[in-house]
Scaffold this active site. Structure first.
Site, short mmCIF file in Angstrom:
data_model
loop_
_atom_site.label_atom_id
_atom_site.label_comp_id
_atom_site.label_asym_id
_atom_site.label_seq_id
_atom_site.Cartn_x
_atom_site.Cartn_y
_atom_site.Cartn_z
N ASN A 216 43.21 41.24 39.58
CA ASN A 216 41.68 42.05 39.83
C ASN A 216 41.70 41.80 41.36
O ASN A 216 40.37 42.50 41.48
CB ASN A 216 41.32 41.21 38.98
CG ASN A 216 40.79 41.56 37.04
OD1 ASN A 216 40.98 40.08 36.45
ND2 ASN A 216 41.29 42.75 37.07
N ASP B 135 37.05 43.33 28.35
CA ASP B 135 37.11 43.62 28.28
C ASP B 135 36.42 44.79 28.22
O ASP B 135 35.98 44.63 27.35
CB ASP B 135 38.47 44.54 28.58
CG ASP B 135 39.27 45.51 28.91
OD1 ASP B 135 38.53 45.56 30.39
OD2 ASP B 135 40.66 46.51 28.92
#
Length: 256
Positions: free
Chosen positions: A73, A25
């Protein structure tokens, strides 16, 4: 536990996790901090992947699972998603040969049907090329979600019940596990998430039941060998009870 920088002290062999899983991340935030585009952040993240793969291989980690692209995503801007797909294809074309030369097996998990035929073909070729390698298994989770994984496993078990190969009474935790995407691999011992977020975000939900969690403040593009070693050392200091008491753990240690 948050990440802290320390000297390069080797991790004791007996304290190494067999399976490390990582939520990578912070690429976009890293890019913003450097006044770059989000795509540049993802490209920088590839270099971090290389460093972490090399470190884990040297440290004797058997399995490294990286959360590259979640099923959620796809909601990101179209330009970013397209760039990610091109980057994924580039990595498959250029980096897989290096993995093969270093005796690393590649596995890709997730729903591949959403990817282009060309990308699916490269995934299959990469897995075929490296399938007999034995130093370490690198698992890339792409268009993956923990809910999806459990659902597809449950459907497969249901089909076997319908076909008379199983009865409902036959179904155990082990039955579900063996039908998951990485059901043949050891459960993750350590899960790392970078960039300061402290949640699992639909990643390996079934598998993380007893996994040690480690949260680093470092954005993924800056997570390299030193940070990876710090995470491994933090793991080596944990006591894993699996529901047992401290006394039981102590007695087991003495009996060895």
């Amino acid at each position: 536990m948050t990440e802290r920088v320390s000297a390069r002290v080797p991790v004791a062999a007996g304290d190494r996790p067999r399976h490390v899983a990582i939520i990578m991340d912070g690429n976009n935030r890293w890019a913003k901090a450097h006044r770059l585009t989000g795509v540049a952040g993802h490209k920088a993240g590839v270099n971090a992947v290389k460093a972490v793969v090399e470190t884990c291989a040297r440290e004797g980690v058997e399995v490294l699972t990286l959360f590259a692209f979640s099923s959620e995503n796809w909601r990101r801007p179209e330009e970013e998603v397209s760039a990610l797909m091109r980057l994924f294809l580039f990595a498959l074309e250029r980096e897989v040969k290096k993995l093969h030369r270093n005796n690393i097996r590649l596995r890709i998990i997730g729903d591949r049907t959403a990817f282009s035929p060309a990308l699916q073909e490269h995934m299959e070729k990469a897995e075929t090329l490296t399938r007999d390698n034995t130093l370490m298994t690198l698992v890339i989770a792409a268009n993956y979600g923990g809910h999806w994984d459990i659902t597809q496993a449950t459907r497969e078990v249901a089909r076997k019940v319908q076909a008379g190969k199983l009865t409902p009474a036959d179904i155990t935790d082990a039955t579900i596990t063996e039908h998951l995407s990485i059901g043949d691999l050891p459960m993750p011992d350590l899960m790392i998430r970078t960039a300061g977020e402290q949640r699992v975000s639909n990643f390996l939900l079934w598998h993380l039941a007893y996994t040690e969690l480690y949260f680093s403040e470092v954005y993924w593009p800056d997570f390299r060998e030193m940070q990876m070693r710090d995470a491994l050392r933090a793991y080596s200091g944990r006591q894993r009870r699996f529901g047992r008491t401290d006394d039981q753990i102590a007695r087991q240690a003495v009996s060895k």
